[in-house]
Design a protein around this motif. Sequence first.
Motif, PDB file in Angstrom:
ATOM      1  N   HIS A 129       0.843  -1.199   0.000  1.00 54.11           N
ATOM      2  CA  HIS A 129       0.000   0.000   0.000  1.00 54.11           C
ATOM      3  C   HIS A 129       0.872   1.240   0.000  1.00 54.11           C
ATOM      4  N   ASN A 130       0.333   2.332  -0.551  1.00 55.86           N
ATOM      5  CA  ASN A 130       1.062   3.581  -0.415  1.00 55.86           C
ATOM      6  C   ASN A 130       0.815   4.175   0.976  1.00 55.86           C
ATOM      7  N   GLN A 133      -2.773   5.112   1.941  1.00 54.60           N
ATOM      8  CA  GLN A 133      -3.587   3.918   2.181  1.00 54.60           C
ATOM      9  C   GLN A 133      -3.279   3.321   3.539  1.00 54.60           C
ATOM     10  N   ARG A 134      -1.982   3.206   3.788  1.00 61.26           N
ATOM     11  CA  ARG A 134      -1.529   2.646   5.059  1.00 61.26           C
ATOM     12  C   ARG A 134      -2.156   3.391   6.229  1.00 61.26           C
ATOM     13  N   TYR A 137      -6.037   2.650   6.262  1.00 60.48           N
ATOM     14  CA  TYR A 137      -6.395   1.297   6.682  1.00 60.48           C
ATOM     15  C   TYR A 137      -6.036   1.048   8.138  1.00 60.48           C
ATOM     16  N   HIS A 191     -11.989   6.040   0.256  1.00 52.95           N
ATOM     17  CA  HIS A 191     -11.497   4.733  -0.201  1.00 52.95           C
ATOM     18  C   HIS A 191     -12.170   4.334  -1.527  1.00 52.95           C
ATOM     19  N   MET A 194     -11.031   6.586  -4.396  1.00 50.41           N
ATOM     20  CA  MET A 194      -9.678   6.304  -4.873  1.00 50.41           C
ATOM     21  C   MET A 194      -9.606   5.000  -5.657  1.00 50.41           C
ATOM     22  N   VAL A 195     -10.431   4.017  -5.263  1.00 48.96           N
ATOM     23  CA  VAL A 195     -10.463   2.764  -6.027  1.00 48.96           C
ATOM     24  C   VAL A 195     -10.839   3.058  -7.474  1.00 48.96           C
TER      25      VAL A 195
END
Lengths: 246, 249
Positions: A129-130, A133-134, A137, A191, A194-195
Motif C-alpha cells: 500500500h502507499n 492507504q496505510r 487502513y 477509499h 480512490m479505487v
Amino acid sequence: MATPRHHLVVRVTHWVNALALALMIGSGLRIFNAYPAFARQGETFCCYPFEGRPIPAWLTFGGWLAGARHWHFAAMWLLVANGLVYLAFVYLHGEWRDLVPRRGLLRDALEMTRFYLGLRKDHPRQGKHNALQRFAYFVMPVFGALAVVSGIAIWKPVQLAPITALLGGYVWARYWHFVAMLALVALSAAHVFMVFAVDPYALRAIVTGGYDESKSPEARNARPFRRLRPPRPPAGAKDAAEGGPR
Amino acid sequence: MSRLWLPRAHAAERLGLDRRSFLAGGGALAASLLGCDSRGPAAASGLLARSERWNERLERALFRHDAMNVAPARARAAGPSFPSYFISDEVPVWSEAERGRWRLEVGGLVRRPAELTLAELMELPRVDLRLEHFCVEGWSAVAVRTGVRLSELARRAGVSPDARAVDFQSFDDGYHESWDLESALHPQTLVVYGQDGQPLEPAFGAPARVYSPVKLGYKNTKYLTRILFLPAANGGYWSDQGYEWYGGV
C-alpha cells in the motif's frame, strides 16, 4: 499476470464489513432522527452545528425507531464478530506489517500527496500500500473501535457506567459515537473514490484475490483519473516507456 | 433551540407502529438493504427476533443491583423542559368525582395484597434521588425523584418466590409495561410522587408513577394504579407494538 494479493479471509471480512457498516450507519441514522441533537433536555450543546435537524430519510434504514433499533442491535454482532476475525487474521498472518504506521509514514504520506497534487512527477516507491492507504487502513479499525466502545457506553449507561464516564458521560458518548460514524463514512467514501479514480484493478483483487502488479498505480504512475488504462504491451506501444513496470 | 424533539416525535412514531405489518412488511423487500428509509427484508424478521432474545439474555447477565446511576454533577435539571408523554388525547387527570379516591393496588403473587392511598404511600420510607433519565429516542434529562423504593413495597407485600415479573398498570388509556423482577427490585426503582421537590404534576404522571434509571423511559409507567407481581411477563404498550420488551439501560 495476476498474483495473489488478498487472502480469502481478508476478502470475505471486507465485504461483510461493508454490509455491516451500511446496516449500522443506516439504522443508526434512523435512531438518531428520533432526537437529532445532542443536548440534554434543558441544556444546549456546544459542538454540533445542526442540532435538531434530522438526517434525510432516504439515508436511513429500519423504517421506524423500534425497527432501526432491532437492526442496529442485531447488526452490531456482525460488525464486532467480523471485525475481530479480521484483526485476528491480520495479526496471526503477519499482514499487520503492511498496515501499522512506521517511521517515515508522515514523510511518505506527504510525498504521496505532492504526487497527487502534481507537485512531483514520479509515483513514490511503495510496498503493498502507499503511505496514504496505510494511514487510512490503520485508522479505520481505530474509529471502528471507538464506534463500538461509545456504542456500548450509550447502550448501557447505568449497568456499564464506568465506560460511559470514560467518554465524558452519556451526552458526550453519544457525540463520540456520531463522530466515529462520520469518520468511518469519510474514510469509506475516500477509499471508494480512490479505487475508481486511481486503481480500479484493485476491485478484482478484493473479489477473486488476484492482482496484476504490472497495472498497479505505481507501475502506471497514476494520479486520480490520470493514466487509468494499463500500459500497452511492449509490442507496439509508445505509452509503455512512460508507464511501464520498472 | 429547536422544538423538533419535543413530544410530537413519539406521536409520529405511533402512526407506523403495527408490529404485524412490520414483521410481514412485504413491500419493503426489494433493494432494501441500503437506505430509502426501508424497514429491510421481511425475511430478516426471524433473525431480528432471535437477536432480541439473545440480547435480552446478555442484558440480564450484565444486570447488577449495585450498578447505580449518578447524574453528572454539572448537568442542569431539565425542569419544565422535561418532555411529557401520555397516550390519552389529553393529559390524564385522576377525577375523584368519577373514580373515587386514588389508590395504588399492590397485588398478584403476594401474601399481603394492599391498597395504598397517596397519604399512606408518603408515610413509607422516602428517598430522594437525582437521576439521569434515558429515553429510547436518544435524549436524556436530569430530575430529582422523590418516592418509595419498589423493593420496599415488595417486602411489605411479601412477594411469592414464584413471581418472575411485575406489571405496572395505569389509568392512561390502558398503558402498562411489564418488567423482569430483577430490574423492578433495583434500589433505584421507585414509585415516585414528587419531582424536583414538588408534588408530581399531571403532565409527568400524577399522582404517582414508576421511575427507574435502569429502564428506558417507555418502560416507566406513569399514572400508576396497580403493581402486579406475575409468574411471567405480560408485554406492554410499546413492547406489544415492536419496541424491545426488556428495554434495559
